[in-house]
Design a protein around this motif. Structure first.
Motif, PDB file in Angstrom:
ATOM      1  N   ASP A 283      -0.048  25.174 -16.685  1.00  0.00           N
ATOM      2  CA  ASP A 283       0.184  26.659 -16.972  1.00  0.00           C
ATOM      3  C   ASP A 283      -0.223  27.269 -16.052  1.00  0.00           C
ATOM      4  O   ASP A 283      -1.421  27.572 -15.786  1.00  0.00           O
ATOM      5  CB  ASP A 283      -0.489  26.764 -18.406  1.00  0.00           C
ATOM      6  N   GLU A 285      -0.125  30.627 -15.533  1.00  0.00           N
ATOM      7  CA  GLU A 285      -0.909  31.722 -16.134  1.00  0.00           C
ATOM      8  C   GLU A 285      -2.162  31.655 -16.826  1.00  0.00           C
ATOM      9  O   GLU A 285      -2.496  32.495 -17.337  1.00  0.00           O
ATOM     10  CB  GLU A 285       0.268  32.424 -17.009  1.00  0.00           C
ATOM     11  N   ASP A 286      -2.804  30.722 -16.604  1.00  0.00           N
ATOM     12  CA  ASP A 286      -3.912  30.315 -17.253  1.00  0.00           C
ATOM     13  C   ASP A 286      -5.266  30.970 -16.681  1.00  0.00           C
ATOM     14  O   ASP A 286      -5.285  30.373 -15.289  1.00  0.00           O
ATOM     15  CB  ASP A 286      -4.380  28.989 -17.651  1.00  0.00           C
ATOM     16  N   HIS A 287      -5.792  31.847 -17.032  1.00  0.00           N
ATOM     17  CA  HIS A 287      -6.673  32.829 -15.990  1.00  0.00           C
ATOM     18  C   HIS A 287      -8.042  31.932 -16.093  1.00  0.00           C
ATOM     19  O   HIS A 287      -8.731  31.886 -15.113  1.00  0.00           O
ATOM     20  CB  HIS A 287      -7.151  34.017 -16.861  1.00  0.00           C
ATOM     21  N   ARG A 312      -4.871  36.350  -7.536  1.00  0.00           N
ATOM     22  CA  ARG A 312      -3.899  35.873  -8.436  1.00  0.00           C
ATOM     23  C   ARG A 312      -4.576  36.030 -10.066  1.00  0.00           C
ATOM     24  O   ARG A 312      -3.885  36.177 -10.792  1.00  0.00           O
ATOM     25  CB  ARG A 312      -3.864  34.279  -7.908  1.00  0.00           C
ATOM     26  N   VAL A 316      -2.947  37.784 -13.197  1.00  0.00           N
ATOM     27  CA  VAL A 316      -3.002  37.059 -14.369  1.00  0.00           C
ATOM     28  C   VAL A 316      -3.490  37.846 -15.658  1.00  0.00           C
ATOM     29  O   VAL A 316      -3.232  37.869 -16.818  1.00  0.00           O
ATOM     30  CB  VAL A 316      -3.351  35.710 -14.559  1.00  0.00           C
ATOM     31  N   TRP A 319      -2.133  40.381 -18.151  1.00  0.00           N
ATOM     32  CA  TRP A 319      -1.254  40.017 -19.240  1.00  0.00           C
ATOM     33  C   TRP A 319      -2.204  39.608 -20.577  1.00  0.00           C
ATOM     34  O   TRP A 319      -1.769  39.006 -21.421  1.00  0.00           O
ATOM     35  CB  TRP A 319      -0.209  39.385 -19.165  1.00  0.00           C
ATOM     36  N   CYS A 320      -3.605  39.538 -20.152  1.00  0.00           N
ATOM     37  CA  CYS A 320      -4.516  38.722 -21.241  1.00  0.00           C
ATOM     38  C   CYS A 320      -5.077  39.726 -22.251  1.00  0.00           C
ATOM     39  O   CYS A 320      -5.254  40.939 -21.708  1.00  0.00           O
ATOM     40  CB  CYS A 320      -5.539  38.056 -20.569  1.00  0.00           C
TER      41      CYS A 320
END
Length: 535
Positions: A283, A285-287, A312, A316, A319-320
């Motif tokens: 994933d 997009e996993d912070h 990066r 990300v 959007w969390c």
């Protein structure tokens, strides 16, 4: 049931890579009932019986005993194989010339020499005595290696040879680990039943690993997370099973992030970075994975890569749902990265400045070394600001704006605290207790391996590691929690040893405590540095 893996207890997975069945989750126990003769052949009875805690405990104890027996048998087999190899090498050496026998005879009992001779005989000469003797006589590489063994043995005895063996084993292990990481694992397709048991197993590993982590047992937590990761990467789910694929991906992702965090706590930054990169492959997009990667890169000194990961992470985070707190943490991390970057730059400048002050880069290096020797032999003079002795060549090499600071001498020791022999013994006991902590011993032994068992490199790295456990003891006894406090504490303990050297007698109990404290500080006999530092 709990099984053994690498000497630690953890959930048993079975051999997932071969597709064998996985252990199911523990079910609720039923009521006890009387045993009948028919139950002996009843599978349902034994399945129910093995769910009971006493049965599981007995089964686990039996498995541990079997594991110990297996390890003992493997060790015995290795000893027998080594003896057989030694006999074959000795038989082949009978035809060797006298000068070859004189070279090998004093070191033939050293294990590293035995292994090398067996390697030459079995791999290069295919166990042919004539070819073996020719290799010993004519092969320059073999002769050079044997001469190197002999010179090291004469210089340092068996202790030096053991150090060489440990160093060689460490190098071979790092090469093997690197090769193992490059091996591509081809996952197998998991059916519903296998997937169910795999997810149950991963959840059990997560719970046990989290419990170990909360207790501060980071190494055991890392081993459990690694075990779950090793199991899950051997399996995949068909793309048509979208929900099941998401379950497996989420479970594996959580395992990898936990593995990275445990490795960060142990300062195993490369392991943490590998786990974070694997998580990002699942994933991107996993912070949390990006944050773990950022921390690992910073620990490895890769400041530029860490700054890229931070950018990066900020992308990300937009959007969390918790983006406000994440961006706040990012801002704090950016400041820490700036400090780390500045500190790295200052350390580099200071190192170069000291090098120029010492005249390391000057043309007349030999003349400067002679002058330094004469200055050391001369009577001490009043302290003066050090000057660059490198001549015009050294001065031109420096930037015009760079002003070198003189090397600061450490401040004199202020003897504010005097210790009696009894108090010195109590202080040594507390230091030994601090050094005996499992995490500290593991750090010291890792430090020894990372330094290649080099004395000077190890002591330089040990200084920072030891200060973490020394500081609370220093402050408890009234010393400053600084390097100056360490010097004062060491001087207070050393007073008793100095009085013994000047004719007094150091109490036996205090000497034993001092020796025990040093053994633990250097990682014990298992760490590999004790003999090197005390010889």
């Amino acid at each position: 049931a709990t099984m053994m893996y690498n000497g630690r207890s953890g959930p048993s997975m079975g051999n997932l890579s071969t597709g064998t069945s996985l252990p199911s989750a523990p079910a609720r126990l039923g009521p006890r009932r009387r045993l009948t003769p028919a139950d002996v052949d009843n599978d349902a009875f034994w399945s129910e019986f093995m769910k009971r805690p006493d049965a599981r405990s007995a089964y686990a104890a039996q498995k541990r005993l079997q594991e110990k027996k297996r390890q003992w048998l493997e060790e015995r087999q290795k000893i027998e194989e080594r003896g057989e190899h030694r006999r074959r090498v000795a038989a082949a050496l009978k035809e060797a010339p006298a000068e070859i026998k004189k070279l090998i005879a004093p070191i033939f009992h050293i294990r590293i020499v035995e292994d090398y001779l067996w390697q030459v005989l079995s791999q290069e000469c295919h166990e042919e005595p004539a070819a073996f003797v020719d290799a010993l006589r004519k092969n320059e590489k073999v002769k050079s290696e044997l001469l190197n063994f002999r010179e090291n043995f004469q210089a340092g005895g068996e202790g030096r040879m053991e150090d060489m063996e440990r160093h060689m084993l460490a190098i071979n292990k790092s090469i093997a680990d690197e090769a193992a990481r490059k091996i591509e694992v081809v996952p197998q397709k998991a059916d519903i039943q296998t997937l169910k048991q795999l997810l149950e197993y991963a959840q059990q590993c997560k719970l046990e690993g989290n419990a170990k982590y909360r207790e501060g047992l980071y190494e055991e937590a890392l081993a459990i997370y690694s075990q779950a990761d090793e199991a899950m990467k051997h399996w995949k789910v068909d793309g048509a099973m979208k929900n099941e694929k998401k379950w497996l991906t989420d479970s594996h992702l959580a395992c990898l992030k936990n593995k990275s965090q445990a490795a960060l706590s142990l300062e195993l930054f490369q392991t943490a970075l590998d786990a974070a990169n694997a998580a990002l492959e699942l994933d991107v997009e996993d912070h949390k994975a990006w944050y773990r990667k950022l921390q690992a890169e910073k620990g490895l000194g890769k400041i530029k890569e860490a700054e890229e990961s931070l950018l990066r992470l900020e992308d990300v985070a937009q959007w969390c749902p918790d983006r406000r707190n994440i961006l706040k943490d990012c801002e704090a991390e950016r400041k820490r990265l700036k400090v780390a970057k500045l500190k790295n730059k200052m350390n580099t400048q200071e190192m170069l400045g000291k090098a120029f002050e010492a005249g390391i880069f000057s043309i007349d290096r030999e003349r400067e070394l002679e002058e330094a020797s004469r200055m050391l032999e001369a009577p001490p003079k009043a302290a003066a600001t050090p000057k660059i002795t490198g001549g015009a060549a050294s001065t031109k090499a420096l930037p015009s704006k760079a002003k070198l600071k003189p090397i600061e001498e450490p401040p004199p020791i202020e003897r504010r605290i005097q210790l009696t022999a009894k108090l010195a013994g109590e202080l040594l006991d507390q230091l030994a207790e601090a050094y005996s902590q499992k995490w500290f011993q593991e750090r010291v032994r890792k430090c020894a391996r990372d330094s290649g068992f080099e004395r000077s490199v190890f002591l330089m790295r040990l200084k920072d590691v030891a200060f973490k456990v020394q500081k609370p003891v220093l402050e408890r006894w009234g010393f400053e929690g600084t390097e100056q406090g360490v010097r004062e504490m060491t001087a207070s303990i050393r007073d008793h040893a100095a009085s013994a050297a000047n004719g007094g007698e150091l109490p036996t109990e205090l000497r034993e405590k001092q020796d025990r404290c040093l053994r633990l500080l250097y990682g014990g006999e298992e760490g590999g540095m004790l003999d090197i530092l005390t010889q």
